[in-house]
Design a protein around this motif. Structure first.
Motif, short mmCIF file in Angstrom:
data_model
loop_
_atom_site.label_atom_id
_atom_site.label_comp_id
_atom_site.label_asym_id
_atom_site.label_seq_id
_atom_site.Cartn_x
_atom_site.Cartn_y
_atom_site.Cartn_z
N GLY A 1 30.32 51.24 38.43
CA GLY A 1 30.29 49.78 38.34
C GLY A 1 31.41 49.11 39.11
O GLY A 1 31.90 48.05 38.71
N VAL A 2 31.84 49.72 40.23
CA VAL A 2 32.85 49.07 41.06
C VAL A 2 32.20 48.57 42.35
O VAL A 2 31.09 48.96 42.69
CB VAL A 2 34.04 50.02 41.38
CG1 VAL A 2 34.65 50.55 40.10
CG2 VAL A 2 33.61 51.13 42.30
N HIS A 3 32.91 47.69 43.06
CA HIS A 3 32.31 47.07 44.24
C HIS A 3 32.54 47.89 45.51
O HIS A 3 33.36 48.80 45.53
CB HIS A 3 32.87 45.65 44.40
CG HIS A 3 32.23 44.68 43.45
ND1 HIS A 3 31.83 43.42 43.81
CD2 HIS A 3 31.89 44.80 42.14
CE1 HIS A 3 31.29 42.80 42.77
NE2 HIS A 3 31.33 43.62 41.74
N LEU A 4 31.76 47.52 46.54
CA LEU A 4 31.75 48.24 47.82
C LEU A 4 32.15 47.29 48.95
O LEU A 4 31.71 46.14 48.98
CB LEU A 4 30.34 48.76 48.11
CG LEU A 4 29.87 49.93 47.26
CD1 LEU A 4 28.34 49.99 47.25
CD2 LEU A 4 30.44 51.23 47.83
N HIS A 5 32.94 47.83 49.88
CA HIS A 5 33.45 46.97 50.96
C HIS A 5 33.59 47.80 52.23
O HIS A 5 34.00 48.95 52.19
CB HIS A 5 34.81 46.42 50.53
CG HIS A 5 35.46 45.52 51.54
ND1 HIS A 5 34.80 44.48 52.15
CD2 HIS A 5 36.73 45.50 52.04
CE1 HIS A 5 35.64 43.85 52.98
NE2 HIS A 5 36.80 44.45 52.93
N THR A 6 33.24 47.21 53.37
CA THR A 6 33.46 47.86 54.66
C THR A 6 33.42 46.82 55.77
O THR A 6 33.03 45.67 55.55
CB THR A 6 32.42 48.97 54.93
OG1 THR A 6 32.82 49.74 56.07
CG2 THR A 6 31.03 48.40 55.17
N HIS A 7 33.88 47.23 56.96
CA HIS A 7 33.78 46.34 58.14
C HIS A 7 32.36 46.41 58.68
O HIS A 7 31.83 47.50 58.93
CB HIS A 7 34.72 46.83 59.24
CG HIS A 7 36.17 46.78 58.89
ND1 HIS A 7 36.84 47.82 58.29
CD2 HIS A 7 37.10 45.80 59.07
CE1 HIS A 7 38.11 47.48 58.13
NE2 HIS A 7 38.29 46.27 58.59
N VAL A 8 31.74 45.26 58.91
CA VAL A 8 30.39 45.23 59.49
C VAL A 8 30.28 44.10 60.51
O VAL A 8 30.70 42.97 60.23
CB VAL A 8 29.31 45.02 58.40
CG1 VAL A 8 27.92 44.91 59.03
CG2 VAL A 8 29.32 46.17 57.39
N GLY B 1 34.37 30.73 46.53
CA GLY B 1 33.63 31.67 47.38
C GLY B 1 34.25 33.05 47.32
O GLY B 1 33.56 34.06 47.11
N SER B 2 35.57 33.11 47.49
CA SER B 2 36.25 34.41 47.47
C SER B 2 36.12 35.07 46.10
O SER B 2 35.95 36.30 46.01
CB SER B 2 37.73 34.24 47.81
OG SER B 2 37.91 33.96 49.18
N ALA B 3 36.19 34.27 45.03
CA ALA B 3 36.06 34.84 43.68
C ALA B 3 34.68 35.47 43.53
O ALA B 3 34.53 36.57 42.97
CB ALA B 3 36.27 33.76 42.62
N ALA B 4 33.66 34.79 44.04
CA ALA B 4 32.29 35.34 43.96
C ALA B 4 32.17 36.62 44.77
O ALA B 4 31.54 37.59 44.35
CB ALA B 4 31.29 34.29 44.46
N VAL B 5 32.82 36.64 45.94
CA VAL B 5 32.76 37.83 46.80
C VAL B 5 33.36 39.04 46.08
O VAL B 5 32.85 40.15 46.16
CB VAL B 5 33.48 37.55 48.15
CG1 VAL B 5 33.83 38.83 48.87
CG2 VAL B 5 32.60 36.67 49.02
N LEU B 6 34.46 38.81 45.35
CA LEU B 6 35.11 39.93 44.64
C LEU B 6 34.46 40.22 43.28
O LEU B 6 34.90 41.12 42.57
CB LEU B 6 36.60 39.63 44.44
CG LEU B 6 37.47 39.51 45.70
CD1 LEU B 6 38.94 39.36 45.30
CD2 LEU B 6 37.29 40.71 46.63
N GLY B 7 33.43 39.44 42.92
CA GLY B 7 32.79 39.66 41.62
C GLY B 7 33.67 39.21 40.47
O GLY B 7 33.76 39.89 39.45
N ARG B 8 34.33 38.03 40.64
CA ARG B 8 35.26 37.55 39.61
C ARG B 8 34.85 36.16 39.12
O ARG B 8 35.44 35.15 39.51
CB ARG B 8 36.69 37.50 40.20
CG ARG B 8 37.29 38.84 40.57
CD ARG B 8 37.47 39.79 39.42
NE ARG B 8 38.30 39.32 38.35
CZ ARG B 8 39.55 39.76 38.10
NH1 ARG B 8 40.08 40.69 38.85
NH2 ARG B 8 40.22 39.30 37.06
#
Ligand SMILES: [Zn+2]
Length: 469
Positions: free
Chosen positions: A226-233, A367-374
């Motif tokens: 249940g953790v988030h995923l991040h990468t350069h795209v 926006g940033s809070a939503a991106v981090l799932g917060r």
């Protein structure tokens, strides 16, 4: 922890759904969570701690969704100043390969201090190489004591030069070791609770530095925990060509094939993305960290910010860096985002309406809070965390701009915050970081940076006199 009362703010911008701004505003928080927001008259009259924000604009803390703290050690390296992403990386990889655990700790602490002074109350960081025994634990350790919430992305590189990737073999890891260590740090440090100070993110570096297999295995691991995923795209034209030539897919198509879509995924940059891909990202909930300074610095391109906003893509702000920005200044980055989107709105480019100061602040907060799932961060409203910044309006930069103090934060020259609170605790007071010896930190950081690059300490040049230092 007790209660905190903030009162008398000239204006408090909540960033709630109605974009409410309150003159003579304040808030009341209990144990780090906001219990009331309103005018000073409407709030309780006392608390365990009282912060008088008279003459200040108060905003939700800014949230940074993409960074590489270790790169603060390699800012403005001459050989990497004037080249695009791939040559920039080839210049820097061998220098980064000399990093020690101590360097990682010092760089993390320094970047977080710089961020905090520029209004950041939560930051993600993407650490994707672990030379000389360094571990994510060194970052967690370095972050402690600064007080900024930290989403530590356990990055990785597995595709070395000899296997067709970009990085030298000396900085890549074995895939099984990457997955085992990622699981270890999730179990050791990830806090899923509202108000969490530390979360872990699973973050293979990019399509050109890991294999498709580890992208898929990473997504599987993240979803089990249940953790988030991040990468350069889709950061550069070169990367788009690499994906098409290597995989026969555009970058976003490749990510879709690998299961890297959804509201637990966010991409850094997202520049080479077409309108159909944007619609699919909006439908899937996939997020983006927009990094305007880095995109300009490396001549990468202009992200389609207006299209993201209009399509309802989760969009946050990132300073990126620090070898490709080379500053960790969230207010400056917010301003860059507004200005770059406006350049893109030129009739000769993409066109369309101008991004406003408030739209840009919204990207950097909600926006940033939503991106981090917060959902517990990003706005000053009841139930969310008491993470906020206060900026004095009595300053040179804002003289003549008091017609609209909220907009002035973005339009005027970027400033440092005077006060910052995270979870109801002060981390910046009267313009200074609480509890960190910053001059000592700078000295240690410069020592690490000089050793890494292999140079002698710089000599100060004195006009008409001998070099001293
Ligand atoms: Zn990056």
């Amino acid at each position: 922890m007790g209660s905190l009362l903030v009162r008398n703010a000239q204006v408090l911008a909540t960033m709630d759904d109605g974009d409410t701004e309150i003159l003579d505003g304040g808030l009341f928080a209990v144990d780090g969570f906001i219990a009331a927001v309103g005018t000073t008259d409407e709030l309780p009259h006392d608390a365990d701690e009282v912060f008088d924000a008279k003459g200040h604009v108060v905003l939700p803390g800014l949230i940074n969704t993409h960074h590489h703290f270790y790169q603060t050690l390699t800012r403005a390296i001459p050989g990497a100043q004037d080249v695009g992403l791939f040559d920039w990386l080839r210049t820097l990889y061998p220098i980064w390969a000399r990093m020690t655990p101590d360097d990682v700790r010092i760089a993390t602490r320094l970047a977080l201090c710089e961020l905090a002074l520029s209004g950041c109350t939560t930051s993600s960081d993407h650490q994707y190489l672990f030379p000389n025994g360094s571990r994510l634990d060194d970052q967690i350790d370095g972050a402690s004591g600064v007080g900024v919430r930290f989403h530590a992305a356990r990055g990785s590189m597995s595709l070395g030069e000899s296997a067709g990737g970009l990085p030298p073999d000396s900085v890549v890891e074995e895939e099984q070791a990457i997955l085992a260590d990622t699981q270890r740090v999730i179990e050791a440090f990830h806090d899923p609770a509202p108000g969490a100070m530390t979360r872990i993110v699973v973050a293979p570096c990019s399509p050109f530095s890991v294999t498709p297999e580890i992208m898929e295995a990473s997504a599987e691991l993240a979803r089990i925990h249940g953790v988030h995923l991040h990468t350069h795209v889709a950061e550069t034209y070169d990367e788009e060509r690499f994906c098409i030539e290597t995989f026969g897919r555009r970058p976003v198509e490749l990510m879709e094939d690998l299961g890297w879509v959804g509201n637990d995924v966010w991409y850094a940059h997202g520049i080479f993305i077409d309108e159909a891909e944007i619609d699919r990202m909006a439908a899937a909930g996939t997020g983006v960290a927009h990094c305007p300074s880095s995109n300009m610095r490396l001549a990468s391109g202009i992200a389609p910010v207006r299209s993201y906003v209009d399509a309802g893509v989760r969009l946050g702000l990132g300073v990126d860096g620090s070898a490709s920005n080379d500053g960790s200044h969230m207010i400056a980055e917010t301003r860059q985002a507004m200005l770059l989107a406006r350049l893109d709105a030129a009739p000769s480019l993409r066109g369309g309406p101008l991004l406003t100061a408030r739209e840009t602040l919204r990207i950097a907060t909600r926006g940033s809070a939503a991106v981090l799932g917060r959902p517990d961060l990003g706005a000053l409203e009841v139930g969310r965390c008491a993470d906020f910044i206060a900026i004095s309006l009595d300053r040179l930069e804002y003289a003549g701009a008091l017609h609209d103090p909220v907009a002035a934060v973005v339009f005027a020259a970027p400033v440092r915050v005077d006060h910052s609170y995270v979870h109801g605790r002060p981390i910046v007071k009267d313009g200074a970081i609480v509890g960190v010896d910053v001059p000592e930190l700078i000295a240690n950081h410069n020592e690490s940076a000089i050793r890494l690059v292999g140079g002698a300490p710089p000599q100060l040049r004195v006009p008409n006199g001998p070099a001293s230092g």
